[in-house]
Write a protein that holds these residues in place. Sequence first.
Motif, PDB file in Angstrom:
ATOM      1  N   GLU A  21       0.801  -1.224   0.000  1.00  0.00           N
ATOM      2  CA  GLU A  21       0.000   0.000   0.000  1.00  0.00           C
ATOM      3  C   GLU A  21       0.837   1.278   0.000  1.00  0.00           C
ATOM      4  O   GLU A  21       0.312   2.364  -0.246  1.00  0.00           O
ATOM      5  N   THR A  23       2.962   4.515  -0.654  1.00  0.00           N
ATOM      6  CA  THR A  23       3.119   5.459  -1.754  1.00  0.00           C
ATOM      7  C   THR A  23       4.183   6.476  -1.362  1.00  0.00           C
ATOM      8  O   THR A  23       4.730   6.432  -0.259  1.00  0.00           O
ATOM      9  N   TYR A 189       1.721  14.338  -8.263  1.00  0.00           N
ATOM     10  CA  TYR A 189       2.072  12.936  -8.014  1.00  0.00           C
ATOM     11  C   TYR A 189       1.901  12.591  -6.534  1.00  0.00           C
ATOM     12  O   TYR A 189       1.356  11.529  -6.190  1.00  0.00           O
ATOM     13  N   GLY A 192      -1.509  11.821  -5.539  1.00  0.00           N
ATOM     14  CA  GLY A 192      -2.095  10.588  -6.044  1.00  0.00           C
ATOM     15  C   GLY A 192      -2.369  10.559  -7.534  1.00  0.00           C
ATOM     16  O   GLY A 192      -2.922   9.578  -8.048  1.00  0.00           O
ATOM     17  N   ASP A 204       8.687   8.066  -9.967  1.00  0.00           N
ATOM     18  CA  ASP A 204       7.772   6.926  -9.924  1.00  0.00           C
ATOM     19  C   ASP A 204       8.512   5.622 -10.204  1.00  0.00           C
ATOM     20  O   ASP A 204       8.239   4.589  -9.570  1.00  0.00           O
ATOM     21  N   LYS A 211      10.165  -0.616  -4.072  1.00  0.00           N
ATOM     22  CA  LYS A 211       9.136  -1.545  -3.592  1.00  0.00           C
ATOM     23  C   LYS A 211       9.393  -2.980  -4.063  1.00  0.00           C
ATOM     24  O   LYS A 211       8.842  -3.927  -3.494  1.00  0.00           O
TER      25      LYS A 211
END
Length: 289
Positions: A21, A23, A189, A192, A204, A211
Amino acid sequence: MFGIIQVEGGEAVKRIKDWEELTIQDNFLFQKVMRNKRLCQHLIEKILQIKIADITYPDTEKTIDIRLDRKSVRLDVYVKDDTGRVFDIEMQCTDEKDNGLAKRTRYYQAMIDMDVLEKGDDYSMLNPAYIIFICTFDAFDRGLPMYTFRNRCVEQDGIELNDEATKIFLNSKGDSEALDPDVRAFLRYVDGKAAEGVFVQEVDKEVRRVKQHDETRREYMTLAMELKRQRQEGIAEGLAEGIAEGSANEKKKIIVTMLQKGLSVEFIADCVQTSAEYIIELGKKQHLL
């Protein structure tokens, strides 16, 4: 550090996010992404409209402890450039009551200055410092995408203190064509929206790379489990305190009732297992003695 605000029963509570989850809004991931020197340096240059030859990271998530009996400061992204200028970048997803956010920048500034200045150094050796808060909300409710603060004279406009301390609040909800295009796209960004432009697309890409990194994922999971453990211990401790407080209140009620019935202090003290002095003090407060 790991929290996400949710609404349950009308109250805001914090939940620890799962790894999937996360960000750019989350401190842990933001810190890791900003370890990419090229991206971090570019973001600082665009926000401040300055040129930087090189930056260094004194520490990862730097913690400043000036004295053992003082509150420490843990900074998200703390870097210095080749001229000695200091930059602290913080991701902020929660507004604070009573002007808490602004006061936090004041405290951060003081602690950074004390950390930078070596013992015996003259104040003139304090380097320029920039504290940048990237907010997912409008901290001042004026609709601006960026608020820049420096110390200025109240009595006459145009006179700056020139203490070389700058505080900046970015607002991911704000927008302006006057804003640097990369900063503008970065704020969208953070809010969201899709990654736009070369710079934010690289950010990004770095988010996705981090991740996919198993070691970083394990680090996050370890920290998350430790935080959950601390919370559980805190809940248990709070419950025990609540029970103890409830017992103390019940004891007070019993003492007051026994005093109202005219029973002696010595007899009450023996029954409820407390001191006669406490009963006398309580009785006087209740106007029973």
